[in-house]
Design a protein around this motif. Structure first.
Motif, PDB file in Angstrom:
ATOM      1  N   CYS A   1       0.887  -1.184   0.040  1.00 49.37           N
ATOM      2  CA  CYS A   1       0.056  -0.126  -0.072  1.00 49.37           C
ATOM      3  C   CYS A   1       0.911   1.293   0.072  1.00 49.37           C
ATOM      4  CB  CYS A   1      -0.815   0.040   1.178  1.00 49.37           C
ATOM      5  SG  CYS A   1      -2.140  -1.427   1.093  1.00 49.37           S
ATOM      6  N   GLU A   2       1.837   1.250   0.680  1.00 43.24           N
ATOM      7  CA  GLU A   2       2.899   2.366   0.703  1.00 43.24           C
ATOM      8  C   GLU A   2       3.527   2.664  -0.618  1.00 43.24           C
ATOM      9  OE1 GLU A   2       4.627   2.938   5.258  1.00 43.24           O
ATOM     10  OE2 GLU A   2       5.420   1.140   4.246  1.00 43.24           O
ATOM     11  N   VAL A   3       4.086   1.328  -1.286  1.00 39.92           N
ATOM     12  CA  VAL A   3       4.701   1.632  -2.505  1.00 39.92           C
ATOM     13  C   VAL A   3       3.623   2.321  -3.471  1.00 39.92           C
ATOM     14  CG1 VAL A   3       5.449   0.363  -4.431  1.00 39.92           C
ATOM     15  CG2 VAL A   3       6.328  -0.047  -2.307  1.00 39.92           C
ATOM     16  N   LEU A   4       2.379   1.981  -3.462  1.00 39.54           N
ATOM     17  CA  LEU A   4       1.335   2.417  -4.519  1.00 39.54           C
ATOM     18  C   LEU A   4       0.920   3.944  -4.125  1.00 39.54           C
ATOM     19  CD1 LEU A   4      -1.131  -0.522  -4.527  1.00 39.54           C
ATOM     20  CD2 LEU A   4       0.609   0.170  -6.034  1.00 39.54           C
ATOM     21  N   VAL A   5       0.995   4.348  -3.000  1.00 39.92           N
ATOM     22  CA  VAL A   5       0.738   5.597  -2.396  1.00 39.92           C
ATOM     23  C   VAL A   5       1.940   6.400  -2.845  1.00 39.92           C
ATOM     24  CG1 VAL A   5       0.392   7.437  -0.782  1.00 39.92           C
ATOM     25  CG2 VAL A   5      -0.665   5.151  -0.624  1.00 39.92           C
ATOM     26  N   LEU A   6       3.221   5.888  -2.654  1.00 36.97           N
ATOM     27  CA  LEU A   6       4.301   6.699  -3.102  1.00 36.97           C
ATOM     28  C   LEU A   6       4.597   6.774  -4.642  1.00 36.97           C
ATOM     29  CD1 LEU A   6       6.903   8.068  -1.961  1.00 36.97           C
ATOM     30  CD2 LEU A   6       7.994   6.020  -1.886  1.00 36.97           C
ATOM     31  N   ALA A   7       4.256   5.861  -5.202  1.00 35.94           N
ATOM     32  CA  ALA A   7       4.225   5.780  -6.755  1.00 35.94           C
ATOM     33  C   ALA A   7       3.442   6.937  -7.145  1.00 35.94           C
ATOM     34  CB  ALA A   7       3.878   4.664  -7.332  1.00 35.94           C
ATOM     35  N   ILE A   8       2.146   7.035  -6.570  1.00 32.80           N
ATOM     36  CA  ILE A   8       1.136   8.058  -7.115  1.00 32.80           C
ATOM     37  C   ILE A   8       1.702   9.520  -6.933  1.00 32.80           C
ATOM     38  CG2 ILE A   8      -1.133   9.013  -6.573  1.00 32.80           C
ATOM     39  CD1 ILE A   8      -2.063   6.106  -6.008  1.00 32.80           C
ATOM     40  N   ILE A   9       2.326   9.595  -5.493  1.00 34.19           N
ATOM     41  CA  ILE A   9       2.741  10.867  -5.359  1.00 34.19           C
ATOM     42  C   ILE A   9       3.824  11.284  -6.166  1.00 34.19           C
ATOM     43  CG2 ILE A   9       4.220  12.091  -3.442  1.00 34.19           C
ATOM     44  CD1 ILE A   9       2.589  10.535  -1.287  1.00 34.19           C
ATOM     45  N   LYS A  10       4.717  10.433  -6.518  1.00 35.42           N
ATOM     46  CA  LYS A  10       5.951  10.752  -7.318  1.00 35.42           C
ATOM     47  C   LYS A  10       5.614  11.017  -8.664  1.00 35.42           C
ATOM     48  CE  LYS A  10       9.521  10.344  -4.791  1.00 35.42           C
ATOM     49  NZ  LYS A  10      10.272  11.380  -4.527  1.00 35.42           N
ATOM     50  N   TYR A  11       4.585  10.153  -9.294  1.00 34.71           N
ATOM     51  CA  TYR A  11       3.862  10.485 -10.513  1.00 34.71           C
ATOM     52  C   TYR A  11       3.195  11.904 -10.442  1.00 34.71           C
ATOM     53  CZ  TYR A  11       1.195  10.004 -14.861  1.00 34.71           C
ATOM     54  OH  TYR A  11       0.775   9.858 -16.282  1.00 34.71           O
ATOM     55  N   ALA A  12       2.518  12.299  -9.412  1.00 34.75           N
ATOM     56  CA  ALA A  12       1.875  13.567  -9.607  1.00 34.75           C
ATOM     57  C   ALA A  12       3.082  14.659  -9.718  1.00 34.75           C
ATOM     58  CB  ALA A  12       0.828  13.633  -8.249  1.00 34.75           C
ATOM     59  N   VAL A  13       3.895  14.412  -8.623  1.00 39.14           N
ATOM     60  CA  VAL A  13       4.870  15.683  -8.597  1.00 39.14           C
ATOM     61  C   VAL A  13       5.557  15.883 -10.062  1.00 39.14           C
ATOM     62  CG1 VAL A  13       7.191  16.165  -7.384  1.00 39.14           C
ATOM     63  CG2 VAL A  13       5.215  15.327  -6.100  1.00 39.14           C
ATOM     64  N   LEU A  14       6.132  14.873 -10.554  1.00 36.30           N
ATOM     65  CA  LEU A  14       6.822  14.691 -11.825  1.00 36.30           C
ATOM     66  C   LEU A  14       5.661  15.290 -12.888  1.00 36.30           C
ATOM     67  CD1 LEU A  14       9.480  13.866 -13.113  1.00 36.30           C
ATOM     68  CD2 LEU A  14       8.166  11.536 -13.977  1.00 36.30           C
ATOM     69  N   HIS A  15       4.542  14.830 -13.086  1.00 33.54           N
ATOM     70  CA  HIS A  15       3.452  15.558 -13.993  1.00 33.54           C
ATOM     71  C   HIS A  15       3.362  16.970 -13.514  1.00 33.54           C
ATOM     72  CE1 HIS A  15       0.233  15.365 -16.744  1.00 33.54           C
ATOM     73  NE2 HIS A  15      -0.328  16.318 -15.756  1.00 33.54           N
ATOM     74  N   ARG A  16       3.476  17.277 -12.447  1.00 31.86           N
ATOM     75  CA  ARG A  16       3.404  18.787 -12.218  1.00 31.86           C
ATOM     76  C   ARG A  16       4.457  19.446 -12.716  1.00 31.86           C
ATOM     77  NH1 ARG A  16       2.150  20.261  -5.992  1.00 31.86           N
ATOM     78  NH2 ARG A  16       4.351  19.370  -5.935  1.00 31.86           N
ATOM     79  N   LYS A  17       5.726  19.076 -12.370  1.00 29.75           N
ATOM     80  CA  LYS A  17       6.821  19.605 -12.678  1.00 29.75           C
ATOM     81  C   LYS A  17       6.943  19.838 -14.266  1.00 29.75           C
ATOM     82  CE  LYS A  17       9.900  18.698  -8.761  1.00 29.75           C
ATOM     83  NZ  LYS A  17      11.012  17.978  -8.274  1.00 29.75           N
ATOM     84  N   SER A  18       6.559  18.629 -14.959  1.00 32.81           N
ATOM     85  CA  SER A  18       6.423  18.723 -16.562  1.00 32.81           C
ATOM     86  C   SER A  18       5.774  19.822 -17.062  1.00 32.81           C
ATOM     87  CB  SER A  18       6.327  17.381 -17.100  1.00 32.81           C
ATOM     88  OG  SER A  18       7.121  16.471 -16.631  1.00 32.81           O
ATOM     89  N   SER A  19       4.530  19.948 -16.471  1.00 34.72           N
ATOM     90  CA  SER A  19       3.452  20.862 -17.054  1.00 34.72           C
ATOM     91  C   SER A  19       4.156  22.145 -16.822  1.00 34.72           C
ATOM     92  CB  SER A  19       2.059  20.652 -16.116  1.00 34.72           C
ATOM     93  OG  SER A  19       1.718  19.559 -16.423  1.00 34.72           O
TER      94      SER A  19
END
Length: 205
Positions: free
Chosen positions: A162-180
């Motif tokens: 569960c922690e890995v999935l939550v952390l993966a979502i956070i990392k993806y959101a942060v990276l997507h925000r930086k890319s935007s």
């Protein structure tokens, strides 16, 4: 770093975190490195108690090792999540220190869980330290076999997933925000450059 090196590092991170599978693999790799240090720390502490103070280990050593590794993964991933949400390292350290005491109390380190109110027992069952401390106490005092620890292992492993999935979502959101944000900055810079060229053409004309 100069601008070229920063751009290269940014592109490298984008390649690493380009897909959900790569994000999860990178997260597990980072957490595993931190957990390895934590596991070594736990065994160093236990070795002092076993060798110097003569504390027994009557249960399965392999089961104790597996539970220790899973607990280290859980705690390392939890710290990684807090660090990903809060960019300030000092604040993350302060929060981690504050959480140590209530976690120890709720996990039965000071008071037995069965003597706590029902609400606190429910919270205690959600903490990884509850299962780790229970395993340490029981394997040291009781001749437990591997199958006696399956429930603790199952919870710690499920908690880690569960922690890995939550952390993966956070990392993806942060990276997507930086890319935007980088895309908006690039468009803004391009607009300024074009405006400058138009202004220069007008002056020349």
């Amino acid at each position: 770093y100069n601008q070229k090196e920063c751009r290269y590092m940014s592109n490298s991170l984008k390649k690493i975190f380009s897909t959900p599978g790569r994000i999860i693999a990178a997260v597990i790799a980072c957490v595993a490195i931190i957990a390895a240090v934590g596991t070594a720390s736990v065994f160093a502490t236990m070795a002092v108690q076993w060798i110097i103070y003569g504390m027994p280990l009557r249960g399965t050593f392999i089961g104790f090792t597996i539970v220790t590794i899973l607990f280290a993964l859980d705690i390392s991933c939890l710290g990684y999540i807090v660090g990903s949400i809060l960019p300030d390292r000092l604040l993350c350290t302060q929060i981690s220190c504050i959480l140590v005491l209530p976690t120890s109390i709720l996990a039965g380190y000071i008071f037995p869980v069965v003597a706590m109110p029902k609400a606190m027992q429910f919270v205690a069952k959600l903490l990884p330290f509850t299962y780790f401390s229970d395993t340490v106490r029981n394997t040291c005092l009781k001749p437990l076999k591997m199958h006696h620890l399956f429930d603790d292992m199952a919870f710690l492993f499920a908690f880690f997933i569960c922690e890995v999935l939550v952390l993966a979502i956070i990392k993806y959101a942060v990276l997507h925000r930086k890319s935007s944000r980088e895309g908006v900055d690039a468009e803004f810079s391009l607009g300024i450059a074009e405006s400058g060229k138009n202004a220069e053409s007008g002056v020349n004309a």
